[in-house]
Design a protein around this motif. Structure first.
Motif, PDB file in Angstrom:
ATOM      1  N   HIS A   1       0.826  -1.209   0.000  1.00 44.78           N
ATOM      2  CA  HIS A   1       0.000   0.000   0.000  1.00 44.78           C
ATOM      3  C   HIS A   1       0.861   1.260   0.000  1.00 44.78           C
ATOM      4  N   LEU A   2       1.911   1.278   0.838  1.00 51.10           N
ATOM      5  CA  LEU A   2       2.788   2.448   0.884  1.00 51.10           C
ATOM      6  C   LEU A   2       3.547   2.623  -0.424  1.00 51.10           C
ATOM      7  N   LYS A   3       3.899   1.520  -1.063  1.00 51.51           N
ATOM      8  CA  LYS A   3       4.581   1.575  -2.357  1.00 51.51           C
ATOM      9  C   LYS A   3       3.719   2.327  -3.369  1.00 51.51           C
ATOM     10  N   LYS A   4       2.431   2.032  -3.377  1.00 46.18           N
ATOM     11  CA  LYS A   4       1.515   2.697  -4.316  1.00 46.18           C
ATOM     12  C   LYS A   4       1.292   4.155  -3.937  1.00 46.18           C
ATOM     13  N   GLN A   5       1.287   4.438  -2.620  1.00 48.25           N
ATOM     14  CA  GLN A   5       1.152   5.833  -2.183  1.00 48.25           C
ATOM     15  C   GLN A   5       2.344   6.661  -2.661  1.00 48.25           C
TER      16      GLN A   5
ATOM     17  N   ALA B   1       4.174   6.106  -5.338  1.00 49.48           N
ATOM     18  CA  ALA B   1       4.047   6.312  -6.781  1.00 49.48           C
ATOM     19  C   ALA B   1       3.029   7.408  -7.084  1.00 49.48           C
ATOM     20  N   ALA B   2       1.921   7.427  -6.347  1.00 51.00           N
ATOM     21  CA  ALA B   2       0.886   8.445  -6.560  1.00 51.00           C
ATOM     22  C   ALA B   2       1.403   9.829  -6.184  1.00 51.00           C
ATOM     23  N   ALA B   3       2.120   9.929  -5.046  1.00 44.96           N
ATOM     24  CA  ALA B   3       2.658  11.222  -4.609  1.00 44.96           C
ATOM     25  C   ALA B   3       3.704  11.736  -5.598  1.00 44.96           C
TER      26      ALA B   3
ATOM     27  N   LYS C   1       7.534   9.898 -12.448  1.00 41.60           N
ATOM     28  CA  LYS C   1       6.742   8.693 -12.687  1.00 41.60           C
ATOM     29  C   LYS C   1       7.485   7.463 -12.175  1.00 41.60           C
ATOM     30  N   LEU C   2       6.889   6.793 -11.189  1.00 44.13           N
ATOM     31  CA  LEU C   2       7.455   5.569 -10.615  1.00 44.13           C
ATOM     32  C   LEU C   2       6.519   4.402 -10.918  1.00 44.13           C
ATOM     33  N   ASP C   3       7.093   3.284 -11.315  1.00 43.57           N
ATOM     34  CA  ASP C   3       6.296   2.090 -11.602  1.00 43.57           C
ATOM     35  C   ASP C   3       6.145   1.278 -10.318  1.00 43.57           C
ATOM     36  N   PRO C   4       4.921   1.219  -9.729  1.00 39.24           N
ATOM     37  CA  PRO C   4       4.734   0.473  -8.476  1.00 39.24           C
ATOM     38  C   PRO C   4       4.523  -1.022  -8.702  1.00 39.24           C
ATOM     39  N   ASP C   5       4.393  -1.417  -9.969  1.00 39.07           N
ATOM     40  CA  ASP C   5       4.139  -2.825 -10.296  1.00 39.07           C
ATOM     41  C   ASP C   5       5.354  -3.500 -10.912  1.00 39.07           C
ATOM     42  N   TYR C   6       6.507  -2.842 -10.881  1.00 40.78           N
ATOM     43  CA  TYR C   6       7.706  -3.405 -11.498  1.00 40.78           C
ATOM     44  C   TYR C   6       8.115  -4.707 -10.812  1.00 40.78           C
ATOM     45  N   SER C   7       8.478  -5.702 -11.621  1.00 37.38           N
ATOM     46  CA  SER C   7       8.926  -6.975 -11.053  1.00 37.38           C
ATOM     47  C   SER C   7      10.264  -7.418 -11.629  1.00 37.38           C
ATOM     48  N   ALA C   8      10.483  -7.197 -12.937  1.00 38.45           N
ATOM     49  CA  ALA C   8      11.745  -7.610 -13.553  1.00 38.45           C
ATOM     50  C   ALA C   8      11.821  -7.047 -14.967  1.00 38.45           C
ATOM     51  N   GLY C   9      13.021  -7.152 -15.542  1.00 44.93           N
ATOM     52  CA  GLY C   9      13.203  -6.758 -16.943  1.00 44.93           C
ATOM     53  C   GLY C   9      13.412  -5.270 -17.124  1.00 44.93           C
ATOM     54  N   PRO C  10      13.521  -4.829 -18.400  1.00 44.48           N
ATOM     55  CA  PRO C  10      13.728  -3.406 -18.697  1.00 44.48           C
ATOM     56  C   PRO C  10      12.518  -2.577 -18.262  1.00 44.48           C
ATOM     57  N   LEU C  11      12.795  -1.362 -17.791  1.00 47.45           N
ATOM     58  CA  LEU C  11      11.732  -0.455 -17.367  1.00 47.45           C
ATOM     59  C   LEU C  11      11.314   0.410 -18.545  1.00 47.45           C
ATOM     60  N   SER C  12      10.009   0.606 -18.702  1.00 43.81           N
ATOM     61  CA  SER C  12       9.508   1.459 -19.780  1.00 43.81           C
ATOM     62  C   SER C  12      10.121   2.851 -19.677  1.00 43.81           C
TER      63      SER C  12
ATOM     64  N   HIS D   1      10.514   7.288 -14.493  1.00 43.65           N
ATOM     65  CA  HIS D   1      11.771   7.777 -13.922  1.00 43.65           C
ATOM     66  C   HIS D   1      12.363   6.783 -12.934  1.00 43.65           C
ATOM     67  N   GLY D   2      11.618   5.715 -12.623  1.00 38.01           N
ATOM     68  CA  GLY D   2      12.113   4.743 -11.674  1.00 38.01           C
ATOM     69  C   GLY D   2      11.017   3.814 -11.203  1.00 38.01           C
ATOM     70  N   VAL D   3      11.281   3.133 -10.083  1.00 35.17           N
ATOM     71  CA  VAL D   3      10.346   2.127  -9.585  1.00 35.17           C
ATOM     72  C   VAL D   3      10.086   2.336  -8.095  1.00 35.17           C
ATOM     73  N   ALA D   4       8.957   1.769  -7.634  1.00 38.22           N
ATOM     74  CA  ALA D   4       8.646   1.712  -6.205  1.00 38.22           C
ATOM     75  C   ALA D   4       8.474   0.242  -5.847  1.00 38.22           C
ATOM     76  N   VAL D   5       9.262  -0.240  -4.898  1.00 38.34           N
ATOM     77  CA  VAL D   5       9.258  -1.661  -4.521  1.00 38.34           C
ATOM     78  C   VAL D   5       9.162  -1.782  -3.005  1.00 38.34           C
ATOM     79  N   THR D   6       9.008  -3.020  -2.506  1.00 37.30           N
ATOM     80  CA  THR D   6       8.970  -3.262  -1.064  1.00 37.30           C
ATOM     81  C   THR D   6      10.292  -3.882  -0.603  1.00 37.30           C
TER      82      THR D   6
END
Length: 594
Positions: A82-86, A88-90, A97-108, A112-117
């Motif tokens: 939940h905080l990861k998605k918060q 990304a929204a903030a 722009k942060l991808d909160p659903d990133y799991s692997a591979g090249p980033l679109s 500008h980056g990713v949000a992970v746990t």
């Protein structure tokens, strides 16, 4: 380089900041930014009290570093989904722009980056190491104390982000009960030989309260008579707040929280009355009950529906459905939400103003995080109210809201001295579990709750205690539940003093046969901590020894005279309030002889 121009920040950012800060940084955020830009450190630890605006500071700094090409991408590591998605929204609100659903591979390329746990990093540390090596990376480690939750998480963070160009660590509660070192945090040895975490910038609750950034917290404590049955079949009765063994405290506490007794319904009813009063000044104010497990959460929600006639939002686990329910509650104006365990840390609902601490987790870390859900201020004068049982540890934590602590790597070495912040590794492990399923553990414990009742005990505010014990629904209780929801901090204390003075005057006018409760002002009732009692007895004995030399009278004569004048049992059996009165009396005698 300058930090005053937030080049592409939205005028509405931060959208939830209190008065006068919608289009500029708060003073502490600007000061922390200035220090960072001046020193340009690779690692920076910012300790800021919950609700102070750590996210705003971090994203503003990320924006500055991206704008000046110090870094090329951002990785945010958060404790929960939940905080990861918060995050990304903030970030999206200021153009990051942060991808909160990133799991692997090249980033679109649109991101500008990713949000992970932290858990996600623990599973695939090499994936994040490769990303940090490929491009200049800023890593924001939110609530970094979680990186010490397990040795594997800490090692994974070290492995994943050792190559990062910049690392920004954030926490509102840096103290932990274990000695797992937190990655990328500097530890310095003090004069006592204990290594403690060293923050680059600290903004505590006391400072935030002075600045009006957070709400003052009024703690309303409830006592009552508890009765339970042990595994051996013995029935035990005790009153919350009275001196008892650690096991008895635990069982009395669990008896109070049993939804089948009378304690919880009475406290929930009082909390709902308090919420009604607060909503007169804060129309969308919400309440949160923090429960220990899902069965209790559902039972509390049922009680709330019976009391209020409206349904409570129930958040049982940190899944997608829970995030949606939290968001809907945050954006709406429903009265109550019930959450389980560490969901409380993932709940960022600024309109929460009334809380019920209905869990037996007694670590200072969890307590601070839980109370942090209610302190976020949106406009001047808002207050927060937290209801809790009269449990020694909780009252101590409530009285020490403004105390700033660091994470200690070494245990205190004094023999015979308990460290209240070093006992509860197991509790924090339980608190940090993602799932909240009923494990059947409660059924295995040698204990059965039989009955409970509730008594309004005291109000704790700014390190002081107010109030006289009263039955739920009484005029005395209503006096405190009816405190306005919009008050300046100094007005809160003034009003509490007036309420207590009025109660004392009213109590003295009543015939003795009408006084069915132990009607003592709060400052004369103990915060029942054995360590505090020992300290008070030691202080009394020191004062008496000094007076022996001054007066020439033997110790025993002075102690007997103190009991005669102040009343009460021998010092070994006296309450904290009685000992304080004797200390005050000895000081008075000593002053007269000078």
């Amino acid at each position: 380089m300058t930090t005053t121009a937030s080049h592409h920040l939205s005028p509405a950012f931060p959208g939830r900041a209190p008065w006068g800060t919608a289009n500029k940084l708060r003073a502490w955020q600007q000061a922390a930014m200035d220090r960072y830009v001046q020193e340009q450190p690779r690692d920076f630890l910012a300790v800021a009290t919950p609700g102070a605006g750590k996210t705003t500071f971090a994203l503003t700094l990320a924006s500055w570093l991206l704008h000046h090409h110090v870094v090329q991408q951002v990785t945010v590591v958060a404790p929960t989904e939940h905080l990861k998605k918060q995050w990304a929204a903030a970030a999206a609100r200021i153009g990051i722009k942060l991808d909160p659903d990133y799991s692997a591979g090249p980033l679109s390329k649109e991101y500008h980056g990713v949000a992970v746990t932290y858990a996600g990093v623990g599973v695939r540390p090499m994936l994040h190491r490769n990303r940090s090596e490929q491009r200049k990376t800023l890593v924001i480690l939110d609530e970094i104390h979680h990186a010490g939750d397990s040795k594997s998480w800490g090692e994974a963070c070290l492995e994943a982000f050792e190559p990062a160009t910049r690392r920004l660590a954030l926490t509102g509660t840096p103290f932990r009960s274990d000695t797992n070192p937190i990655p990328f945090v500097t530890y310095e040895e003090g004069n006592d030989g204990i290594r403690r975490s060293s923050a680059d910038y600290t903004y505590g609750y006391g400072n935030a309260l002075t600045d009006g950034v957070v709400r003052p917290v009024i703690f309303l404590s409830y006592s009552g008579n508890m009765r339970w049955r042990t595994k051996a079949g013995d029935e035990v009765a005790a009153r919350l707040g009275e001196p008892m063994t650690k096991d008895a405290v635990s069982q009395a506490w669990r008896t109070a929280l049993d939804p089948r007794g009378d304690w919880m319904p009475n406290v929930l009813r009082a909390a709902d009355q308090r919420l009604t009063e607060v909503r007169k000044g804060i129309p969308d104010a919400g309440g949160l009950v923090i429960a220990s497990d899902q069965d209790s959460a559902r039972a509390y929600a049922k009680l709330i529906r019976e009391i209020t006639g409206t349904k409570a939002t129930v958040v049982l686990s940190d899944d997608a459905g829970a995030s949606k329910r939290i968001d809907e509650f945050s954006e709406g104006d429903d009265r109550w939400m019930v959450a389980v365990r560490m969901v409380s840390e993932g709940v960022d609902v600024p309109r929460l103003a009334v809380g019920v601490y209905a869990t037996t987790i007694s670590t200072p870390l969890f307590f601070a995080q839980a109370v942090g859900r209610f302190v976020r201020s949106r406009r001047r004068g808002e207050t927060a109210s937290v209801f809790l049982p009269t449990i020694p540890n909780l009252l101590t934590f409530a009285n020490e809201m403004e105390v700033e602590r660091d994470h200690a790597l070494d245990k205190p070495k004094k023999e015979g001295e308990e460290d209240p912040y070093a006992e509860s590794e197991k509790e924090m492990d339980e608190a940090n579990k993602q799932e909240d399923e009923d494990t059947g553990e409660q059924d295995m414990l040698p204990f059965e709750a039989l009955e409970s009742d509730a008594v309004f005990d005291r109000v704790l505010y700014d390190g002081a205690e107010f109030g006289m014990q009263a039955h739920p629904g009484s005029a005395e209780e209503q006096d405190y539940l009816g405190i306005p929801g919009l008050l300046e901090p100094d007005q809160v204390q003034l009003l509490l003093r007036k309420r207590q003075a009025r109660q004392i005057a009213h109590s003295k006018q009543k015939p003795a046969e009408e006084a069915d409760l132990l009607e003592l002002p709060a400052e004369r009732r103990p915060v029942v901590s054995h360590k505090e009692l020992l300290e008070l007895r030691k202080q009394l004995n020191t004062m008496v020894s000094a007076y022996v030399h001054q007066s020439g009278k033997p110790h025993g004569v002075i102690h007997t005279e103190l009991r005669r004048v102040c009343g009460g049992p021998p010092s070994a059996e006296a309450t904290a309030g009685q000992i304080r009165e004797r200390i005050k009396k000895v000081q008075e005698w000593a002053t007269r002889m000078r």
